[in-house]
Scaffold this active site. Structure first.
Site, PDB file in Angstrom:
ATOM      1  N   HIS A 296     -11.065  47.057  58.106  1.00 16.79           N
ATOM      2  CA  HIS A 296     -11.624  45.975  58.913  1.00 16.79           C
ATOM      3  C   HIS A 296     -10.484  45.208  59.580  1.00 16.79           C
ATOM      4  O   HIS A 296      -9.439  44.969  58.966  1.00 16.79           O
ATOM      5  CB  HIS A 296     -12.421  45.000  58.034  1.00 16.79           C
ATOM      6  CG  HIS A 296     -13.646  45.608  57.437  1.00 16.79           C
ATOM      7  ND1 HIS A 296     -14.002  45.432  56.113  1.00 16.79           N
ATOM      8  CD2 HIS A 296     -14.619  46.398  57.985  1.00 16.79           C
ATOM      9  CE1 HIS A 296     -15.130  46.074  55.868  1.00 16.79           C
ATOM     10  NE2 HIS A 296     -15.519  46.668  56.981  1.00 16.79           N
ATOM     11  N   PHE A 475      -7.367  43.564  55.320  1.00 18.85           N
ATOM     12  CA  PHE A 475      -6.867  44.090  54.045  1.00 18.85           C
ATOM     13  C   PHE A 475      -7.934  44.863  53.280  1.00 18.85           C
ATOM     14  O   PHE A 475      -8.059  44.721  52.067  1.00 18.85           O
ATOM     15  CB  PHE A 475      -6.286  42.960  53.182  1.00 18.85           C
ATOM     16  CG  PHE A 475      -5.490  41.946  53.945  1.00 18.85           C
ATOM     17  CD1 PHE A 475      -4.417  42.334  54.729  1.00 18.85           C
ATOM     18  CD2 PHE A 475      -5.816  40.603  53.902  1.00 18.85           C
ATOM     19  CE1 PHE A 475      -3.679  41.407  55.452  1.00 18.85           C
ATOM     20  CE2 PHE A 475      -5.089  39.666  54.616  1.00 18.85           C
ATOM     21  CZ  PHE A 475      -4.020  40.064  55.400  1.00 18.85           C
ATOM     22  N   HIS A 476      -8.681  45.717  53.991  1.00 18.58           N
ATOM     23  CA  HIS A 476      -9.736  46.513  53.381  1.00 18.58           C
ATOM     24  C   HIS A 476      -9.551  48.008  53.660  1.00 18.58           C
ATOM     25  O   HIS A 476     -10.483  48.679  54.090  1.00 18.58           O
ATOM     26  CB  HIS A 476     -11.111  46.078  53.906  1.00 18.58           C
ATOM     27  CG  HIS A 476     -11.452  44.661  53.622  1.00 18.58           C
ATOM     28  ND1 HIS A 476     -12.426  43.968  54.327  1.00 18.58           N
ATOM     29  CD2 HIS A 476     -10.972  43.787  52.698  1.00 18.58           C
ATOM     30  CE1 HIS A 476     -12.522  42.732  53.857  1.00 18.58           C
ATOM     31  NE2 HIS A 476     -11.641  42.602  52.872  1.00 18.58           N
ATOM     32  N   PRO A 477      -8.373  48.588  53.404  1.00 20.77           N
ATOM     33  CA  PRO A 477      -8.191  50.006  53.698  1.00 20.77           C
ATOM     34  C   PRO A 477      -9.002  50.886  52.756  1.00 20.77           C
ATOM     35  O   PRO A 477      -9.162  50.584  51.575  1.00 20.77           O
ATOM     36  CB  PRO A 477      -6.688  50.218  53.491  1.00 20.77           C
ATOM     37  CG  PRO A 477      -6.295  49.177  52.494  1.00 20.77           C
ATOM     38  CD  PRO A 477      -7.150  47.986  52.832  1.00 20.77           C
TER      39      PRO A 477
END
Length: 540
Positions: A296, A475-477
């Site tokens: 995201h 920070f949503h890999p």
């Protein structure tokens, strides 16, 4: 070289790994050993909720990754904090608890991933949760992870924001994890008695009291060991020692969206051409390893405020002292919260079938910092607020691959933000949505004008430039070891999370997500741990 034995070796004590280790160690007949590259989570920046603003950059607590230069971000490198500590990123994140939309998981199941529909997964979500608001059809009490609403404690500007969002036409929603995600309201966070409730505090620390669980910190995994096509153990460095941990029954890889593909490639599992380029012999060809990267991405509008914001609290020694005293005495106040007080999930266009935008309201601003970083302890000197968004369903896809055969070298991270043009268009469209909220009473009465990008920036070209200049990772890999039925089409693990073509090796963390979920990823990562533990236990 030292050689030790265990039944189950778990690589990574992150969000999913802690759950798996905790659940499997409930079996008295299993010896479980967890290898974690980081150290102890007994650190004030980990335990105090707002301390994540400092742990984001802490060299002992964080891997502090950067992407390669991103064309979509005008050549900038995006900062990627990832937890290097017991609890992984659940020990350094913003603690916002979001399951995602039911449709997210139903799409996984419709693609052939049997057992991964929302109906299938709801029991796992409920099993892990201790919702202080009480149990209902969607929520549960008694689980390891404490979840609470912060609606009674938020900054007054957050309440004004929600009221203004409703005035702008959005539905009020008291529970984004209930019957529907759509609407605006206050976020729920994972804290307990004023302290962070991480995967380590919820699952791992209680389990460490059992005699059949061993946790090895500062263990740097160099490769997975194989006997033919069967995973038999893990090689790791511990100080100046090289150790081989032999796993009699199962190796579980839970090193996250960055670490899991990195370790697979170091171990010879991946695209043979890529492996050859860095001098690694192929053990098993799986071209999907490291591909399908999703994340995201978001941006903020900054407004001047007529009333005091958290800039005054965190930006002055008197404010920090007052907040600190309150926290020590009561475990309440701004130090006990995330900076994300309010937000929601809305549609950028009413014609869309489901919400595609996540909203954020932070009653502070830090525009002086590097875009994409959260300098919570270095806010702006003026009184400001930030109103932001991120995309729930990005179309852009990237990759994570080795730069060399050196386990200590960070991999190449290429998210390819905005490589799908629709992603940028969606971001630009959302600017008007954010401004419409800020223009409504009661919030507009407390604001003193838009600072960035400024009210004069209204054309799509100017807004596109602003997004490219300021947007960053949320920070949503995920997705780099994608779950699916066809390895020829890029699947790395089967729906039972076993690596295609390899025996004795399971991958379980956010890397297995075939499609990113809507919202923050910690709750889904915990759920994946619960689901994986059930799958693994059933076959051991």
């Amino acid at each position: 070289m030292d050689i030790i034995e265990t039944d189950v070796a778990v690589i990574g004590a992150g969000s999913s790994g802690c759950v798996i280790a905790g659940r499997l160690s409930e079996r008295a007949d299993l010896r479980v050993t967890v290898l974690e590259a980081g150290g102890s989570d007994l650190h004030p920046w980990v335990r105090m909720p707002i301390g994540y603003g400092a742990s984001f950059y802490h060299p002992r607590l964080n891997w502090r990754y950067y992407t390669d230069p991103e064309t979509g971000l005008n050549g900038r490198r995006a900062y990627w904090p990832r937890g290097k500590v017991l609890g992984g990123s659940s020990s350094v994140n913003a603690m916002v608890f979001i399951r995602g939309q039911a449709r997210d998981y139903d799409l996984w199941a419709e693609a052939g991933n049997t057992g991964w529909s929302y109906e299938d997964l709801l029991p796992h979500f409920k099993r892990m949760e201790n919702n202080l608001a009480g149990a209902d059809q969607w929520r549960a009490r008694g689980g390891p992870v404490t979840v609470r609403s912060i609606g009674q404690e938020v900054h007054p500007l957050a309440r004004a924001y929600v009221a203004s969002a409703v005035a702008a036409g959005h539905t009020a929603n008291p529970d984004f994890n209930g019957a529907t995600q759509e609407g605006v309201g206050f976020y729920q966070i994972t804290t307990k008695n004023g302290f962070r409730a991480s995967a380590a505090t919820a699952y791992l620390h209680p389990a460490m009291k059992r005699g059949n669980l061993q946790v090895v910190t500062h263990a740097y995994v160099t490769r997975i060991l194989f006997d033919g096509r069967r995973a038999t153990g893990v090689e790791y460095r511990h100080g100046d020692r090289l150790v081989r941990l032999m796993a009699r029954r199962q190796v579980v890889l839970s090193a996250g969206a960055v670490g899991s593909p990195q370790i697979l490639e170091l171990s010879g599992i991946g695209d043979p051409e890529r492996l050859a380029e860095v001098g690694i012999d192929t053990v098993h060809a799986l071209t999907g390893v490291g591909e399908n990267l999703q994340d995201h991405v978001g941006f903020d509008l900054c407004y001047l405020s007529k009333v005091p914001t958290l800039n005054r609290t965190f930006g002055t020694w008197t404010g920090r002292m007052a907040a600190g005293i309150r926290y020590v005495m009561t475990r309440r106040g701004p130090l006990s919260l995330s900076v994300n007080h309010a937000g929601g999930f809305v549609r950028s266009d009413p014609a869309r079938q489901r919400p595609n935008i996540q909203l954020y309201m932070q009653p502070m601003s830090y525009t002086r910092g590097v875009p994409g970083k959260r300098a919570l302890m270095q806010p702006d000197t003026f009184q400001g607020v930030m109103i932001g968004m991120s995309n729930c369903h990005p179309l852009s896809r990237g990759s994570i691959h080795l730069r060399s055969a050196d386990p200590d070298e960070a991999p190449s991270i290429r998210p390819n933000y905005f490589s799908a043009q629709g992603d940028l268009e969606e971001m630009v469209d959302s600017a008007a949505l954010l401004r419409s909220i800020a223009a409504q009473d009661p919030l507009v009465a407390s604001l003193d004008g838009e600072l960035k990008p400024g009210p004069e920036v209204t054309d799509r070209e100017g807004l596109s430039a602003y997004v490219r200049d300021t947007a960053g990772s949320i920070f949503h890999p995920c997705g780099t070891c994608a779950m699916g039925t066809d390895p020829g089409a890029g699947a790395v693990v089967a729906p039972d999370l076993r690596v295609h073509g390899i025996e004795g090796l399971t991958v379980a963390d956010a890397s297995v997500m075939p499609l990113i979920t809507s919202g923050n990823l910690n709750a889904p990562a915990l759920m994946i741990g619960e689901k994986a533990a059930s799958l693994i236990a059933a076959r051991l």
